[in-house]
Design a protein around this motif. Structure first.
Motif, short mmCIF file in Angstrom:
data_model
loop_
_atom_site.label_atom_id
_atom_site.label_comp_id
_atom_site.label_asym_id
_atom_site.label_seq_id
_atom_site.Cartn_x
_atom_site.Cartn_y
_atom_site.Cartn_z
N ILE A 92 7.79 -8.99 6.95
CA ILE A 92 8.31 -7.64 6.70
C ILE A 92 7.37 -6.59 7.28
N ALA A 93 6.06 -6.82 7.20
CA ALA A 93 5.11 -5.87 7.77
C ALA A 93 5.28 -5.78 9.28
N GLN A 94 5.42 -6.91 9.93
CA GLN A 94 5.60 -6.92 11.38
C GLN A 94 6.89 -6.23 11.79
N GLN A 95 7.95 -6.46 11.00
CA GLN A 95 9.23 -5.81 11.30
C GLN A 95 9.13 -4.29 11.18
N LEU A 96 8.51 -3.84 10.07
CA LEU A 96 8.43 -2.41 9.83
C LEU A 96 7.52 -1.72 10.83
N LEU A 97 6.41 -2.33 11.16
CA LEU A 97 5.46 -1.70 12.09
C LEU A 97 6.00 -1.65 13.51
N SER A 98 6.86 -2.58 13.85
CA SER A 98 7.45 -2.56 15.19
C SER A 98 8.63 -1.61 15.29
N SER A 99 9.23 -1.30 14.14
CA SER A 99 10.42 -0.45 14.15
C SER A 99 10.14 1.00 13.80
N PHE A 100 9.06 1.23 13.03
CA PHE A 100 8.78 2.57 12.51
C PHE A 100 7.35 2.99 12.83
N THR A 101 7.17 4.30 12.87
CA THR A 101 5.84 4.89 12.81
C THR A 101 5.79 5.71 11.52
N PHE A 102 4.85 5.36 10.65
CA PHE A 102 4.72 6.01 9.35
C PHE A 102 3.57 7.01 9.38
N CYS A 103 3.83 8.20 8.90
CA CYS A 103 2.78 9.18 8.69
C CYS A 103 2.82 9.59 7.23
N ALA A 104 1.74 9.29 6.49
CA ALA A 104 1.70 9.56 5.06
C ALA A 104 0.57 10.52 4.73
N ILE A 105 0.87 11.47 3.85
CA ILE A 105 -0.17 12.30 3.22
C ILE A 105 -0.20 11.86 1.75
N PRO A 106 -1.12 10.98 1.40
CA PRO A 106 -1.09 10.41 0.04
C PRO A 106 -1.39 11.41 -1.07
N MET A 107 -2.13 12.46 -0.74
CA MET A 107 -2.48 13.45 -1.77
C MET A 107 -2.56 14.82 -1.13
N LEU A 108 -1.46 15.57 -1.23
CA LEU A 108 -1.41 16.90 -0.61
C LEU A 108 -2.20 17.92 -1.40
N ASN A 109 -2.34 17.70 -2.70
CA ASN A 109 -2.93 18.70 -3.60
C ASN A 109 -4.12 18.10 -4.35
N PRO A 110 -5.24 17.84 -3.67
CA PRO A 110 -6.38 17.20 -4.34
C PRO A 110 -7.01 18.05 -5.43
N ASP A 111 -6.95 19.38 -5.29
CA ASP A 111 -7.49 20.25 -6.35
C ASP A 111 -6.67 20.11 -7.63
N GLY A 112 -5.37 20.14 -7.48
CA GLY A 112 -4.49 19.97 -8.64
C GLY A 112 -4.62 18.60 -9.25
N ALA A 113 -4.89 17.60 -8.41
CA ALA A 113 -5.07 16.24 -8.93
C ALA A 113 -6.30 16.17 -9.83
N THR A 114 -7.39 16.78 -9.40
CA THR A 114 -8.62 16.78 -10.20
C THR A 114 -8.42 17.53 -11.51
N LEU A 115 -7.73 18.67 -11.45
CA LEU A 115 -7.49 19.49 -12.64
C LEU A 115 -6.34 18.96 -13.48
N TYR A 116 -5.59 18.01 -12.94
CA TYR A 116 -4.37 17.47 -13.54
C TYR A 116 -3.40 18.60 -13.88
N THR A 117 -3.08 19.37 -12.85
CA THR A 117 -2.12 20.46 -12.99
C THR A 117 -1.06 20.33 -11.90
N ARG A 118 0.08 20.94 -12.16
CA ARG A 118 1.17 20.96 -11.20
C ARG A 118 0.80 21.81 -9.98
N GLU A 119 0.14 22.94 -10.23
CA GLU A 119 -0.16 23.88 -9.17
C GLU A 119 -1.44 23.50 -8.43
N ASN A 120 -1.73 24.26 -7.35
CA ASN A 120 -3.00 24.07 -6.65
C ASN A 120 -4.06 24.94 -7.32
#
Length: 384
Positions: A92-120
């Motif tokens: 499945i990994a080989q199939q997906l990597l040959s068919s798609f290019t994935f661009c992920a931003i795993p954590m857009l709001n690192p400040d909010g993550a540290t504060l555990y808040t919805r906002e930035n």
């Protein structure tokens, strides 16, 4: 494919629970950076790095982002589980990597993550900033969208435990949405692609998660990022990770988000998409506010010598205490709870309510009380 087995094999064990911060995921990102896939695309309000991770060589471009809201971490965990799959050597990994290019931003709001808040850190909801682009995080998301030029967008979020499905009386463990692109909520080519894909995800996920999949409200708001990207002509899917019974750490929900991601790309890879899935999409139960965390029924209360029977409900508030998310139960509704459900329900059968104050439940009071002096509730639950 046994999705349960795939999840067990690739689950990222180093992250769990609700409090997922940049400090926890940075080592994982560097571990996954086997061929210069990792990039710092900018910095947050407080100067923390925001990363993108790009992998694959396929023609179809998939853009995913998580933790736009800092306290919504379930999809971040599932995203790392999925990235572990892509780093493996399975078919499945080989199939997906040959068919798609994935661009992920795993954590857009690192400040909010540290504060555990919805906002930035500027107390701005990034999911209402897609037009003004007043925040550095919003600008980075938009710039990455424009430079990557995706064919599909996956907008990954959490939703509160209050959401459920009236038809089944079960929590909405996962909810999906093909966002509207205009006020009339019309369906154009890009929205139809998202609708068709969600219809198939739901169909294939039902055997794993029967009657616990919802459809999120599609009211149009151009300030929301999903609506904006749909408006710009890119099929966009909203994932909302919700509650699974007794799973307040959202480790079970994490599994179903992971399954949904695998299914999404397997469906696209195999071109296993219904031609016009509007009816199937609309048949997914509407996500509604029907739950409290706790519901107490048939409680006897003494009002100045007059006894009445009533009901009340309590809801957890998530509070960050010493770098740990604590669930503190507060009374949130008193009286008529018609058409509402509790994740935990207790029938007092006329037992008398007492507490350490004036023996009357009050809104926003902690859910610590007694029934008939012999049953003690602490933080919403019976203390054994």
């Amino acid at each position: 494919m046994n999705l349960e087995q795939v999840f067990k094999q690739y689950k990222e064990e180093s992250i769990h629970g609700r409090y997922i911060t940049l400090a926890l995921i940075e080592p994982l990102l560097h571990k996954l950076n086997t061929n210069k896939q990792l990039k710092i695309i900018g910095k947050s309000v407080l100067g923390k790095p925001i990363y993108s991770y790009t992998i694959g060589k396929g023609k179809t471009k998939i853009f995913l982002w998580s933790q736009m809201h800092g306290n919504e971490s379930t999809t971040t965990k599932a995203l790392f589980d999925f990235l572990n799959v892509l780093q493996g050597d399975s078919e499945i990994a080989q199939q997906l990597l040959s068919s798609f290019t994935f661009c992920a931003i795993p954590m857009l709001n690192p400040d909010g993550a540290t504060l555990y808040t919805r906002e930035n850190a500027n107390k701005v909801d990034l999911n209402r900033d897609s037009q003004e682009l007043s925040q550095p995080e919003s600008k980075l998301l938009r710039a990455t969208f424009e430079s990557f030029s995706p064919d599909y967008c996956f907008n990954l979020h959490d939703q509160r435990t209050i959401f459920g499905l009236s038809e089944t009386g079960k929590p909405a463990t996962l909810s999906f949405l093909a966002p509207s692109y205009n006020e009339k909520r019309e369906i154009n080519e890009s929205r139809l692609k998202a609708i068709n894909l969600i219809a198939m995800i739901n169909e294939k996920l039902q055997p794993y998660l029967p009657d616990q999949i919802g459809r999120f409200d599609d009211s149009f708001n151009i300030n929301c990022i999903g609506d904006t990207f749909q408006y710009l002509g890119v099929p966009t899917l909203l994932f909302e990770a919700g509650h699974f019974s007794n799973d307040y750490q959202r480790e079970e929900t994490r599994k179903y988000v992971f399954m949904s991601l695998i299914l999404s790309f397997k469906i696209l890879f195999e071109n296993d998409i219904v031609v016009n899935g509007i009816d199937k999409y609309l048949s997914i139960s509407q996500n509604k506010v029907i739950f409290y965390d706790f519901m107490y029924k048939n409680i006897k209360i003494n009002y100045d010598g007059i006894e009445i029977i009533t009901n009340f409900a309590a809801q957890y508030k998530e509070e960050l205490i010493e770098n740990q998310v604590c669930f503190i139960a507060y009374i949130s509704q008193i009286g008529d709870l018609e058409d509402k459900l509790g994740h935990l329900e207790y029938d007092a059968k006329g037992a008398l309510y007492k507490d350490d104050f004036d023996n009357i439940p009050k809104l926003d009071q902690k859910a610590d009380f007694y029934l008939d002096n012999n049953v003690k509730f602490v933080n919403g639950m019976i203390k054994i």
